[in-house]
Design a protein around this motif. Structure first.
Motif, PDB file in Angstrom:
ATOM      1  N   ASP A 210      30.089  35.542  42.243  1.00  0.00           N
ATOM      2  CA  ASP A 210      29.671  34.245  42.045  1.00  0.00           C
ATOM      3  C   ASP A 210      30.960  33.602  40.390  1.00  0.00           C
ATOM      4  OD1 ASP A 210      28.977  36.354  39.793  1.00  0.00           O
ATOM      5  OD2 ASP A 210      27.281  35.312  40.045  1.00  0.00           O
ATOM      6  N   ASN A 211      31.117  34.115  40.068  1.00  0.00           N
ATOM      7  CA  ASN A 211      32.923  33.734  38.929  1.00  0.00           C
ATOM      8  C   ASN A 211      33.716  32.275  39.821  1.00  0.00           C
ATOM      9  OD1 ASN A 211      33.988  33.167  36.552  1.00  0.00           O
ATOM     10  ND2 ASN A 211      34.244  35.160  36.729  1.00  0.00           N
ATOM     11  N   PRO A 212      33.593  31.341  39.516  1.00  0.00           N
ATOM     12  CA  PRO A 212      34.146  29.708  40.114  1.00  0.00           C
ATOM     13  C   PRO A 212      36.250  31.200  39.259  1.00  0.00           C
ATOM     14  CG  PRO A 212      33.539  29.334  38.171  1.00  0.00           C
ATOM     15  CD  PRO A 212      32.605  30.357  38.634  1.00  0.00           C
ATOM     16  N   VAL A 213      35.526  31.630  38.592  1.00  0.00           N
ATOM     17  CA  VAL A 213      37.744  31.666  38.067  1.00  0.00           C
ATOM     18  C   VAL A 213      38.045  32.724  39.498  1.00  0.00           C
ATOM     19  CG1 VAL A 213      38.876  32.841  36.431  1.00  0.00           C
ATOM     20  CG2 VAL A 213      37.428  31.629  35.912  1.00  0.00           C
ATOM     21  N   SER A 214      37.235  33.869  40.032  1.00  0.00           N
ATOM     22  CA  SER A 214      37.481  34.518  40.719  1.00  0.00           C
ATOM     23  C   SER A 214      37.739  33.476  42.405  1.00  0.00           C
ATOM     24  CB  SER A 214      36.314  36.537  40.668  1.00  0.00           C
ATOM     25  OG  SER A 214      36.051  36.727  39.193  1.00  0.00           O
ATOM     26  N   ILE A 215      36.849  33.722  42.850  1.00  0.00           N
ATOM     27  CA  ILE A 215      36.808  32.505  43.854  1.00  0.00           C
ATOM     28  C   ILE A 215      36.571  30.968  43.677  1.00  0.00           C
ATOM     29  CG2 ILE A 215      36.353  32.630  46.484  1.00  0.00           C
ATOM     30  CD1 ILE A 215      35.177  35.882  45.802  1.00  0.00           C
ATOM     31  N   LEU A 216      37.659  30.512  44.097  1.00  0.00           N
ATOM     32  CA  LEU A 216      36.749  28.967  43.627  1.00  0.00           C
ATOM     33  C   LEU A 216      37.119  28.797  45.275  1.00  0.00           C
ATOM     34  CD1 LEU A 216      35.926  26.587  41.797  1.00  0.00           C
ATOM     35  CD2 LEU A 216      38.769  26.105  41.645  1.00  0.00           C
ATOM     36  N   ASN A 217      35.903  28.031  45.693  1.00  0.00           N
ATOM     37  CA  ASN A 217      35.437  27.388  47.286  1.00  0.00           C
ATOM     38  C   ASN A 217      36.132  26.130  47.060  1.00  0.00           C
ATOM     39  OD1 ASN A 217      33.271  26.390  46.485  1.00  0.00           O
ATOM     40  ND2 ASN A 217      32.124  28.851  47.310  1.00  0.00           N
ATOM     41  N   GLN A 218      35.807  24.954  48.449  1.00  0.00           N
ATOM     42  CA  GLN A 218      36.382  23.916  48.550  1.00  0.00           C
ATOM     43  C   GLN A 218      35.135  22.949  47.683  1.00  0.00           C
ATOM     44  OE1 GLN A 218      36.989  22.423  52.238  1.00  0.00           O
ATOM     45  NE2 GLN A 218      37.413  24.430  53.287  1.00  0.00           N
ATOM     46  N   GLU A 219      33.879  23.859  48.226  1.00  0.00           N
ATOM     47  CA  GLU A 219      32.567  23.252  47.372  1.00  0.00           C
ATOM     48  C   GLU A 219      32.234  22.620  46.073  1.00  0.00           C
ATOM     49  OE1 GLU A 219      29.253  20.520  47.699  1.00  0.00           O
ATOM     50  OE2 GLU A 219      30.257  21.217  49.378  1.00  0.00           O
ATOM     51  N   MET A 220      32.562  24.247  45.658  1.00  0.00           N
ATOM     52  CA  MET A 220      33.367  24.107  43.865  1.00  0.00           C
ATOM     53  C   MET A 220      34.063  23.161  43.733  1.00  0.00           C
ATOM     54  SD  MET A 220      30.344  25.746  42.198  1.00  0.00           S
ATOM     55  CE  MET A 220      31.288  26.432  40.931  1.00  0.00           C
ATOM     56  N   SER A 221      35.070  23.424  44.239  1.00  0.00           N
ATOM     57  CA  SER A 221      36.447  22.743  43.620  1.00  0.00           C
ATOM     58  C   SER A 221      35.963  21.390  43.473  1.00  0.00           C
ATOM     59  CB  SER A 221      37.358  22.772  44.486  1.00  0.00           C
ATOM     60  OG  SER A 221      38.758  21.763  43.754  1.00  0.00           O
ATOM     61  N   SER A 963      39.106  31.224  19.709  1.00  0.00           N
ATOM     62  CA  SER A 963      40.009  31.802  20.380  1.00  0.00           C
ATOM     63  C   SER A 963      40.203  31.357  21.666  1.00  0.00           C
ATOM     64  CB  SER A 963      40.171  33.661  20.421  1.00  0.00           C
ATOM     65  OG  SER A 963      41.430  34.074  21.127  1.00  0.00           O
ATOM     66  N   LEU A 964      39.791  31.697  22.939  1.00  0.00           N
ATOM     67  CA  LEU A 964      39.521  31.385  24.172  1.00  0.00           C
ATOM     68  C   LEU A 964      39.387  29.818  24.310  1.00  0.00           C
ATOM     69  CD1 LEU A 964      36.971  33.730  25.662  1.00  0.00           C
ATOM     70  CD2 LEU A 964      39.116  33.743  25.699  1.00  0.00           C
ATOM     71  N   SER A 965      39.225  29.146  23.847  1.00  0.00           N
ATOM     72  CA  SER A 965      39.644  27.649  24.099  1.00  0.00           C
ATOM     73  C   SER A 965      40.846  27.465  23.341  1.00  0.00           C
ATOM     74  CB  SER A 965      37.752  27.327  23.347  1.00  0.00           C
ATOM     75  OG  SER A 965      38.161  26.838  21.831  1.00  0.00           O
ATOM     76  N   VAL A 966      40.696  28.123  22.550  1.00  0.00           N
ATOM     77  CA  VAL A 966      42.559  26.910  22.059  1.00  0.00           C
ATOM     78  C   VAL A 966      43.495  27.845  22.905  1.00  0.00           C
ATOM     79  CG1 VAL A 966      44.381  27.685  20.333  1.00  0.00           C
ATOM     80  CG2 VAL A 966      41.727  27.096  19.417  1.00  0.00           C
ATOM     81  N   ARG A 967      43.523  29.390  23.364  1.00  0.00           N
ATOM     82  CA  ARG A 967      43.861  29.640  24.738  1.00  0.00           C
ATOM     83  C   ARG A 967      44.265  28.829  25.405  1.00  0.00           C
ATOM     84  NH1 ARG A 967      42.659  35.317  25.737  1.00  0.00           N
ATOM     85  NH2 ARG A 967      44.168  35.181  26.515  1.00  0.00           N
ATOM     86  N   CYS A 968      43.032  28.899  26.208  1.00  0.00           N
ATOM     87  CA  CYS A 968      43.154  27.783  26.917  1.00  0.00           C
ATOM     88  C   CYS A 968      43.259  26.209  26.948  1.00  0.00           C
ATOM     89  CB  CYS A 968      41.012  27.160  28.169  1.00  0.00           C
ATOM     90  SG  CYS A 968      40.918  25.968  29.292  1.00  0.00           S
ATOM     91  N   PHE A1026      44.466  23.505  34.858  1.00  0.00           N
ATOM     92  CA  PHE A1026      42.504  23.993  34.413  1.00  0.00           C
ATOM     93  C   PHE A1026      42.466  25.316  35.090  1.00  0.00           C
ATOM     94  CE2 PHE A1026      38.283  23.876  33.906  1.00  0.00           C
ATOM     95  CZ  PHE A1026      37.663  23.927  32.784  1.00  0.00           C
ATOM     96  N   MET A1027      42.485  25.683  36.259  1.00  0.00           N
ATOM     97  CA  MET A1027      41.775  26.830  36.884  1.00  0.00           C
ATOM     98  C   MET A1027      42.829  27.995  36.026  1.00  0.00           C
ATOM     99  SD  MET A1027      39.203  26.477  38.445  1.00  0.00           S
ATOM    100  CE  MET A1027      39.517  28.571  39.148  1.00  0.00           C
ATOM    101  N   LEU A1028      44.504  27.509  36.474  1.00  0.00           N
ATOM    102  CA  LEU A1028      45.417  28.332  35.865  1.00  0.00           C
ATOM    103  C   LEU A1028      45.239  28.654  34.803  1.00  0.00           C
ATOM    104  CD1 LEU A1028      48.381  26.626  37.521  1.00  0.00           C
ATOM    105  CD2 LEU A1028      47.680  28.821  38.005  1.00  0.00           C
ATOM    106  N   LEU A1041      41.578  30.806  45.907  1.00  0.00           N
ATOM    107  CA  LEU A1041      41.888  29.868  45.612  1.00  0.00           C
ATOM    108  C   LEU A1041      42.175  28.780  47.051  1.00  0.00           C
ATOM    109  CD1 LEU A1041      41.935  27.858  43.747  1.00  0.00           C
ATOM    110  CD2 LEU A1041      43.920  27.030  43.206  1.00  0.00           C
ATOM    111  N   ASP A1042      41.046  27.868  46.889  1.00  0.00           N
ATOM    112  CA  ASP A1042      40.632  26.866  48.392  1.00  0.00           C
ATOM    113  C   ASP A1042      40.819  25.734  48.415  1.00  0.00           C
ATOM    114  OD1 ASP A1042      40.551  26.924  52.004  1.00  0.00           O
ATOM    115  OD2 ASP A1042      38.093  26.733  50.845  1.00  0.00           O
ATOM    116  N   GLU A1043      42.296  25.287  49.651  1.00  0.00           N
ATOM    117  CA  GLU A1043      42.714  23.706  49.935  1.00  0.00           C
ATOM    118  C   GLU A1043      42.762  23.183  48.484  1.00  0.00           C
ATOM    119  OE1 GLU A1043      40.504  22.159  52.816  1.00  0.00           O
ATOM    120  OE2 GLU A1043      40.482  23.448  54.141  1.00  0.00           O
TER     121      GLU A1043
END
Length: 1109
Positions: A210-221, A963-968, A1026-1028, A1041-1043
């Motif tokens: 259920d983590n969108p970073v692992s699996i991002l479908n069309q609806e979440m995108s 740290s995570l926000s800066v790296r992002c 953003f996803m990368l 990553l879907d479509e």
């Protein structure tokens, strides 16, 4: 306490000290600090130097140089069968690094991603493609199958000795929404089918469905692209980096700490009470030394009491010895017994003498009885022969008389023939007389015929009147009998109701209470496996008492029935019923296994919006009763409709209600769809509630029946008298008719004779004389036969008289013997009664003597027992006090003194406690106080340490979040540079918002900052960036990553592909799955990229095939 958190420090690949965090997303899994952290689950995630433009420009021409691939968690293949709208997809063999799934819309691209989520145990709602698993089963099929194979290699493999290098996860989804999971090894062996095992595998591989970073479908995108809320973007970032779960865990820890602190405060309050109690126990312990003197006096009294008891026992033993000696010198019982024995012997001798005389008379009587039977048989035989011979004799005599009459008539005819020649004028005078006589006789005959007709008519009318009277008599008697039966039935019912005032069970029969008592007794002794239930009518009640008659007419004979669980219990119940009921009149027994729950009748119950079923209006004390009535009567399909007209309209006009077989009205009438039966009852017999009203009605009916019976008896008596009178008149008329008919026959014979006289001709005298001679010879022979028969008749008569005389003589002798035996029998009975009395007295005296001897023996036994008790008391007293105490007082006075001292000691002990108890309570209070003190102190230290730990972890959490926000941000800006764009990401951790601004090339000076103002391709590219960025800072064995390139133009799409391939080259230990409907012909040719081209949808193939045909 909460210890689900692990903080791990990791080193940046460029030696920057950065703290990173990994956590399993599944709650309830405790991860100990001592657990070895897997290298694939917690790896060094560094902040790479952003590549410059030269690296970007040369990316497409460079080949992937890494040969190493990931060991665990990679998807090796997936196979779909009957999933969604596809009959069969796969197996798809995925590469270890980059995989592209390409195909037109409807070819199954998104179905593969959905199957991956479901096949790894995800819920249907996570896929955003359905609300339930049954929605994924292909239409027309019963099941759908998904097989996912995960790589399981290297030192961090999950149970490699069991599963091998590959774990196969098989899911089967049924059309009703159920799913089954099977986990197999590489060789295909079934290892487990438990969900917990699958969860452990996913946790071990760090797979987060259920983590969108692992699996991002069309609806979440789509939601992310069109989201207007900056808070939603921030939540997306927090969820992707697992900071949100970390935050929830810290909140839970704080709440637990607050609760623990409150418990410690309560424990401190309790500790004050424990301290107070401990001080009280200590004071009592220190004050132990006051009542030793009272105990010493008590001990002396106990010694005196022991020897006083010995003295009393010695007195009791002495008294017993005197009583035994007195009883042994008492011989009264032996004398009475000898006297009674003498009387019994005398009476028995007299009785034997009388019995001898009686037996001899009986033998004589028996011999006479045998002779009597023989004579009786002889009398029967002789009387039979006598009757037969008498019949022979009178037949011969009658025949002789008839022959003589015929001979006389023949002689008269001969004489008349001889004298007929001498008739002259006198013949005419005789003829005239004969004619005149004939006319008179004919008139007389006519009168007699008229009389016969009148008599016949009178007989016919009397006979008809008699038949009518008998019919009326039978009818009256039948009605009288019916009323009598009704009277007896209602009288019995009245008695039952009167008895049921005190016991309602007597409504169901006079023997029912006794039968239920026998059932309870048999059940208590274990004769029944399960206790029978009944009668059914006594176990049910009505929600609407006005429907009692309807329910009773519906259940009928089941009101008095009993229910048994098995046939063994039925046999026992039949045996109990046989004590109270005859075989053909016992209550019905229904055998059916008992159940604690009422049957599920959903789908076969009669339902109507206005009228209830019988099941709806009754309540029972046990589900067994309801289940029995459902089985035997089908009460769930019977409606209760109070009014007759409505019942007819509902059941017979059109179709009856669903599942309804029949209905009953409030008056008890039974209504079927094609017929109607009226009830014979006007009042409920078992379920009625008003006893007094029913009793008064029965009394009124009984009075009416009595009056009707009296009236019918009078009518029957009158009709019977009339019938007797008519029978008398009829018999009299019949006798008169018989006499008249005899007169008619006589007159007719006379007329015939007179008419034939004149027609007679002169017979031949010679022939008549010859006939007369022959008749004379015949008469002589018949006379001889009569004579012989007479002799035999007289002989048999004499024999019969002699035999009767002998038989009478024997009967007289037997009667005399009987008369003589009567006084002997009376004397014998008298003596037997006297002997019986003496024998009873003898038994009584023997019993008294035995009782006397037993009493002496019991006294001796008691003496020996008392002596033993005396020895025991002496021994006990010696143990208490070796020297014998001289006691003056009694045991009662000593006991009073002991009781007084004990009460005094008890009062002292109640205020201070016993010595042992006081010591024990003091030790217990001390130990408890120390234990609670240590517990509170430890809890205080723990809370303080927890405060320090939580403060430190909160700081680390904020550092990590920053740290995570800066790296992002850095990664996001770096990726935007690839498209010659500029933008920014602004994190507001206080307000929990994330603002993303993007400025396309050429519009750097514009005021545009919202992604919604960008084109579709630009927004898609920004989403990819953003996803990368999130991929760079998070962990997962594979990315889906879907479509991602649907809304991009070719330029942006090319840049996005280069970025994805570049990232996949850097993260060569992870697997990437990209789904796109567009062409990818311009991708570089390399072994790390695998392309899966899906066929066009089946419907397209069918259309193409049809066109070809």
């Amino acid at each position: 306490m909460y210890d689900h958190v692990i903080l791990a420090g990791c080193t940046h690949r460029h030696s920057h000290n950065v703290t990173c965090f990994t956590m399993s997303k599944r709650k309830g899994k405790v991860i100990s600090d001592e657990t070895t952290v897997k290298s694939r689950r917690v790896t060094a995630v560094g902040l790479e130097d952003p590549p410059d433009d030269r690296n970007h420009q040369g990316r497409s021409s460079n080949k992937l140089t890494h040969s190493a691939t990931g060991d665990i968690g990679l998807i090796e293949s997936i196979t779909l069968k009957n999933f969604m709208c596809h009959y069969l997809l796969g197996p798809f063999q995925f590469g270890p690094n980059v995989n592209f799934i390409v195909g037109n819309n409807g070819s199954g691209k998104s179905a593969i991603l959905t199957a991956l989520i479901v096949g790894l145990g995800g819920k249907a709602t996570v896929t955003n493609r359905g609300m339930s698993l049954k929605d994924f089963v292909k239409s027309g099929e019963n099941t759908a199958d998904i097989t996912v194979k995960l790589r399981n290699r290297g030192p961090d493999a999950f149970k490699r000795d069991i599963y091998g290098d590959c774990i196969s996860i098989e899911h089967r989804i049924s059309v009703d929404g159920c799913r089954t999971c099977r986990l197999r090894s590489k060789s295909g062996q079934l290892i487990s089918n438990k969900k917990e095992e699958l969860t452990a595998i996913l946790d071990h591989f760090n797979i987060q469905l259920d983590n969108p970073v692992s699996i991002l479908n069309q609806e979440m995108s789509k939601q992310f692209l069109h989201s207007k809320s900056e808070a939603d973007k921030y939540k997306f970032f927090m969820k992707a980096t697992l900071l949100e779960q970390m935050k929830r865990d810290y909140i839970h820890i704080k709440h637990t700490k607050t609760v623990t602190r409150q418990q410690v405060e309560r424990q401190e309050e309790c500790l004050k009470d424990l301290k107070q109690e401990f001080l009280q126990r200590k004071e009592r312990y220190e004050n132990l030394s006051s009542f030793s003197k009272m105990k010493e006096v008590l001990e002396n009294l106990k010694k005196a009491m022991a020897w006083c008891l010995v003295r009393e026992k010695e007195q009791l033993v002495q008294q017993l010895k005197e009583d035994i000696e007195k009883e042994e010198n008492n011989y009264r019982h032996q004398d009475n017994l000898q006297l009674c024995q003498t009387k019994v012997i005398q009476v028995e001798k007299t009785l034997q003498c009388i019995k001898g005389r009686t037996d001899s008379l009986k033998e004589e009587q028996e011999s006479l009885s045998e002779d009597n039977l023989k004579l009786k048989e002889q009398v029967k035989v002789i009387r039979k022969a006598y009757k037969e011979q008498e019949l022979v004799y009178f037949r011969a005599l009658n025949k002789l008389k008839q022959s003589e009459q015929e001979q006389n008539l023949l002689r008269e005819k001969i004489n008349s023939a001889k004298t007929s020649g001498s008739l002259n004028s006198e013949g005419e005078t005789e003829y005239m007389k004969r004619q005149k006589t004939l006319s008179c006789l004919k008139e007389q005959l006519a009168e007699l015929d008229n009389k016969c007709l009148q008599l016949n008519h009178e007989i016919k009318s009397n006979h008809q009147a008699l038949l009518k009277g008998k019919e009326e008599q039978d009818k009256l008697r039948l009605e009288e009998r019916n009323i009598q039966v009704s009277y007896e039935s209602k009288l019995k019912r009245k008695n039952q109701l009167l008895a049921s005032r005190s016991n309602k069970l007597k409504r169901f029969g006079d023997h029912v209470p006794d039968l239920l008592g026998s059932i309870a007794e048999a059940y208590a002794t274990g004769r029944f496996v399960k206790r029978p239930v009944g009668p059914i009518g006594a176990c049910i009640s009505l929600k609407d008492p006005t429907l009692d008659l309807a329910v009773e007419c519906c259940l009928r004979s089941f009101m008095k029935a009993f229910c048994c669980d098995n046939y063994k219990d039925e046999a026992v119940l039949q045996e109990l019923m046989s004590r109270y009921y005859p075989r053909g009149n016992r209550p019905q027994i229904i055998v059916s296994p008992f159940s604690e729950k009422v049957y599920n009748i959903h789908g076969r119950k009669a339902c109507h919006p206005e009228y209830p079923s019988v099941l709806d209006i009754i309540t029972a004390t046990s589900p067994v009763i309801i289940n029995c009535l459902i089985d035997m009567r089908g009460i769930e399909s019977i409606l209760i409709i109070k009014e007759k007209e409505r019942a007819r309209r509902v059941m017979q006009q059109g179709w009856p209600p669903k599942n309804c077989r029949e209905a009953f009205t409030a008056e008890g009438d039974q209504v079927y769809p094609n017929r109607y039966y009226t009830s014979d009852f006007s009042m409920a017999k078992f379920l009625g509630g008003d006893l007094e009203t029913e009793i008064s009605m029965l009394e009124s009916d009984l009075e009416n029946h009595q009056a009707q019976l009296s009236r019918f008896q009078l009518q029957v008596t009158s009709v019977t008298a009339d019938i007797l009178s008519m029978e008398s008149r009829l018999n009299s008329t019949i006798m008169t008719l018989k006499k008249t008919l005899a007169s008619v026959n006589q007159v007719k014979a006379t007329i015939t004779e007179l008419e034939t006289v004149g027609d007679e001709q002169t017979d031949d005298i010679n022939s008549l004389e010859e006939v007369a001679e022959e008749n004379e010879q015949k008469i002589e022979a018949e006379r001889q036969i009569v004579h012989e028969a007479k002799i035999e008749f007289d002989k048999l008569r004499k024999m019969s008289e002699d035999t009767d005389s002998k038989y009478s003589s024997v009967r007289e002798q037997i009667d005399q013997l009987s008369e003589y035996m009567e006084p002997l029998k009376d004397e014998q009975l008298k003596l037997e009664a006297e002997c019986g009395n003496h024998e009873r007295n003898l038994k009584i005296l023997e019993h008294k003597l035995k009782t006397h001897e037993d009493n002496i023996q019991a006294m001796k036994s008691e003496l020996s027992q008392r002596e033993e008790e005396l020895q025991e008391y002496v021994a006990k007293a010696t143990e208490i006090s070796p020297e014998r105490q001289q006691v003056n007082g009694s045991t009662k006075s000593i006991d009073i003194e002991i009781t007084r001292l004990k009460k005094k000691i008890k009062v002292y002990e109640s205020s201070h406690g016993e010595q042992e108890q006081v010591v024990r309570e003091y030790a217990e209070a001390l130990a408890l106080y120390r234990e609670k003190t240590n517990q509170v102190r430890d809890l205080r230290r723990f809370i303080d340490q927890l405060d320090n730990i939580m403060s430190d972890r909160q700081n680390r959490y904020k550092i990590m979040r920053r740290s995570l926000s800066v790296r992002c941000k850095l990664y996001f800006n770096n990726f935007l540079i690839k498209m010659n764009c500029c933008g920014s990401m602004i994190f507001d951790h206080n307000n929990e918002t994330l603002s993303i601004t993007v400025k396309p090339p050429g519009r750097e000076d514009d005021g545009v900052s919202d992604m919604r103002s960008l084109s579709g391709g630009e927004r898609s590219f920004s989403t990819v960036c953003f996803m990368l960025s999130l991929w760079e800072i998070t962990e997962s064995p594979f990315r889906c990553l879907d479509e991602f390139d649907v809304y991009m133009d070719m330029h942006n799409r090319r840049i996005s592909l280069d970025l994805l391939l570049e990232l996949s080259e850097r993260q060569h230990l992870r697997q990437f799955i990209f789904i796109t409907p567009l062409t990818i012909s311009n991708l570089p040719k390399t072994s790390f990229i695998k392309i899966h081209q899906l066929h066009d949808p089946e419907r397209v193939w069918r259309q193409t095939g049809a066109e070809d045909v």
